[in-house]
Enzyme design. Structure first.
Site, PDB file in Angstrom:
ATOM      1  N   ASP A 210      -9.881  -3.703 -20.174  1.00 23.58           N
ATOM      2  CA  ASP A 210      -9.994  -4.601 -21.326  1.00 23.58           C
ATOM      3  C   ASP A 210      -8.630  -4.697 -22.003  1.00 23.58           C
ATOM      4  OD1 ASP A 210     -10.520  -5.940 -23.665  1.00 23.58           O
ATOM      5  OD2 ASP A 210     -12.098  -4.586 -24.356  1.00 23.58           O
TER       6      ASP A 210
ATOM      7  N   HIS B  91       0.808  -1.218   0.000  1.00 23.27           N
ATOM      8  CA  HIS B  91       0.000   0.000   0.000  1.00 23.27           C
ATOM      9  C   HIS B  91       0.845   1.274   0.000  1.00 23.27           C
ATOM     10  CE1 HIS B  91      -3.631   2.185   0.152  1.00 23.27           C
ATOM     11  NE2 HIS B  91      -4.307   1.437   0.993  1.00 23.27           N
TER      12      HIS B  91
END
EC number: 2.3.1.64
Length: 452
Positions: free
Chosen positions: A396, A163
């Site tokens: 995508d 993180h």
């Protein structure tokens, strides 16, 4: 689930740099130094012919590797390491010439449709889809990736990331940029390229206070905050029967929760956002599902984005973490276990969101600092990972959008996930991971108010 590792590649940026890159952690980065890595997996369904081994290894995998190399030129930090040398007052992100990112390639004969579904599934079955991220006391990797083929069904991409190098927005930008590059062969125009931590303007002294808080975040080593070693995670074994589920909440169900809050609250001008009512509903169902001692301490948190709340604001192209925990810790379970638990939580969260417009970093930090220092053993904790503003389905790579995404780190980090729905018609998608007994109770309570 049986998994066969085919190879572990080391992917380097397409454009090499001989100059070392050293980035000191900012105040915001340091807050997440002791949090276990964020883990996500993206599932892509293919036709039987397009997901054969021949097509995958001759076409799909090379495109993924080639585009990853191209995009790493702009996300060079992902190839580096987190370092904390004995002479340094705080950790740094360090990238040296020749540094690479680990990409594991694997196969499994598991049922893709079931594993990638939204219904109840054993947590253990999905764990092999996530790569390891080696972290030691003075050094650690920051990102690792794994691509797993389900022959004649599809594939998935698993990510494990520390993180300190990214938050939700930076992760979203990386995923979209990699996907765009793979699909179109070109680099997106706008990328997070600002690494200069001096653009993060916080009050003097806060970084040192954050460093002094680190020992409180490592339960097994209170005396030694100077370590990158992470606290132990909750072990998951078969007898625990930990399950996970993804729940889609429609705009109509969100309106039901908002109307319920209006009806039950005596206060006007509540901030009834999708985020507030969803978090409130999940939290109260979690507390009730745990049952137990009504006087036990509880603590819940969300991460607020401070990019536009600093003076001056952080550039939109900033590469790093810029969120701070909003902490609610002065409560007992009984305040959320009754019929008024939902509206109590709504009012707490509503006040918090409204205060964000004027509340500075320092006052927010002080609450988190006190909550962390005074947290008692046995406290029930819940943190929301993400928000309804984060979209994980616009990735995508050239074979269609993912049919499903999972945040795999929610169980061990006492979290639930929240993101935009795949269908884009509003509402929200949440991910829950609990032991079976708690899960059964949680779902019963959850659907009681919004329907199936």
């Amino acid at each position: 689930m049986a998994l066969k590792v085919i190879k572990i590649s080391r992917v380097s940026p397409a454009t090499a740099s001989v100059d070392p890159l050293i980035v000191p952690l900012s105040f915001f980065d340091l807050q997440w130094l002791k949090l276990n890595p964020t883990e996500q997996v993206f599932f892509y369904k293919l036709t039987e012919s397009s997901s054969s081994r021949d097509v995958f290894y001759s076409s799909i995998l090379p495109k993924l590797e080639r585009s990853l190399s191209l995009i790493l030129t702009h996300f060079r930090l992902f190839t580096g390491h987190l370092k904390w040398d004995s002479q340094d007052p705080k950790p740094h992100l360090v990238v040296l010439s020749g540094d690479t990112l680990s990409l594991t390639v694997a196969e499994t004969d598991a049922d893709f449709s079931r594993i990638s579904g939204r219904g109840l599934r054993p947590e253990l079955e999905l764990r092999p889809l996530i790569p390891e991220l080696p972290i030691y006391s003075d050094s650690g990797a920051v990102v690792s990736l794994q691509v797993t083929l389900f022959p004649k069904q599809g594939f998935c991409i698993g990510t494990t990331a520390h993180h300190v190098v990214l938050d939700g927005k930076t992760a979203e930008k990386f995923n979209k940029a990699w996907a765009h590059t793979c699909k179109h062969g070109t680099i997106p125009k706008i990328l997070p390229t600002v690494l200069d931590r001096s653009v993060v303007n916080v009050p003097a002294g806060l970084e040192q206070k954050m460093l002094e808080l680190l020992p409180y975040l490592t339960e097994d080593d209170k005396e030694n905050g100077r370590t990158l070693k992470l606290p132990p995670v909750k072990e998951i074994n078969a007898k625990d029967n930990v399950l996970r589920i993804t729940i889609e909440i429609s705009p109509e169900n969100i309106e039901k929760l908002k109307e319920r809050a209006k009806k039950e609250s005596t206060r006007a001008e509540l901030h009834l956002s999708t985020f507030v009512v969803t978090f409130a509903h999940v939290w109260t169902c979690m507390v009730k599902a745990r049952s137990g001692d009504p006087n036990r301490p509880v603590r819940f948190m969300y991460a607020a984005d401070f990019r536009n709340r600093l003076e001056p604001p952080v550039p939109v192209t900033y590469f790093g973490t810029c969120v701070l925990a909003m902490d609610f810790y002065k409560y007992k379970a009984k305040e959320f276990m009754g019929e008024d638990g939902f509206v109590n939580t709504v009012e707490i969260l509503s006040d918090s969101v409204k205060r964000l417009a004027s509340q500075g970093v320092e006052s927010t930090w002080k609450v988190y600092e006190e909550g962390t220092k005074t947290m008692k053993w046995g406290t029930q904790l819940l943190v929301v990972n993400g928000s309804n503003q984060i979209g994980m389905y616009e990735t995508d790579f050239g074979w269609g959008r993912p049919i499903h995404t999972e945040t795999m780190s929610i169980y061990k980090n006492d979290e639930f996930s929240m993101s935009k729905r795949r269908d884009g018609i509003g509402g929200v998608e949440i991910g829950i991971s609990l032991k079976k007994l708690e899960m059964d109770t949680f779902l019963s309570l959850f659907y009681k108010w919004i329907g199936n």
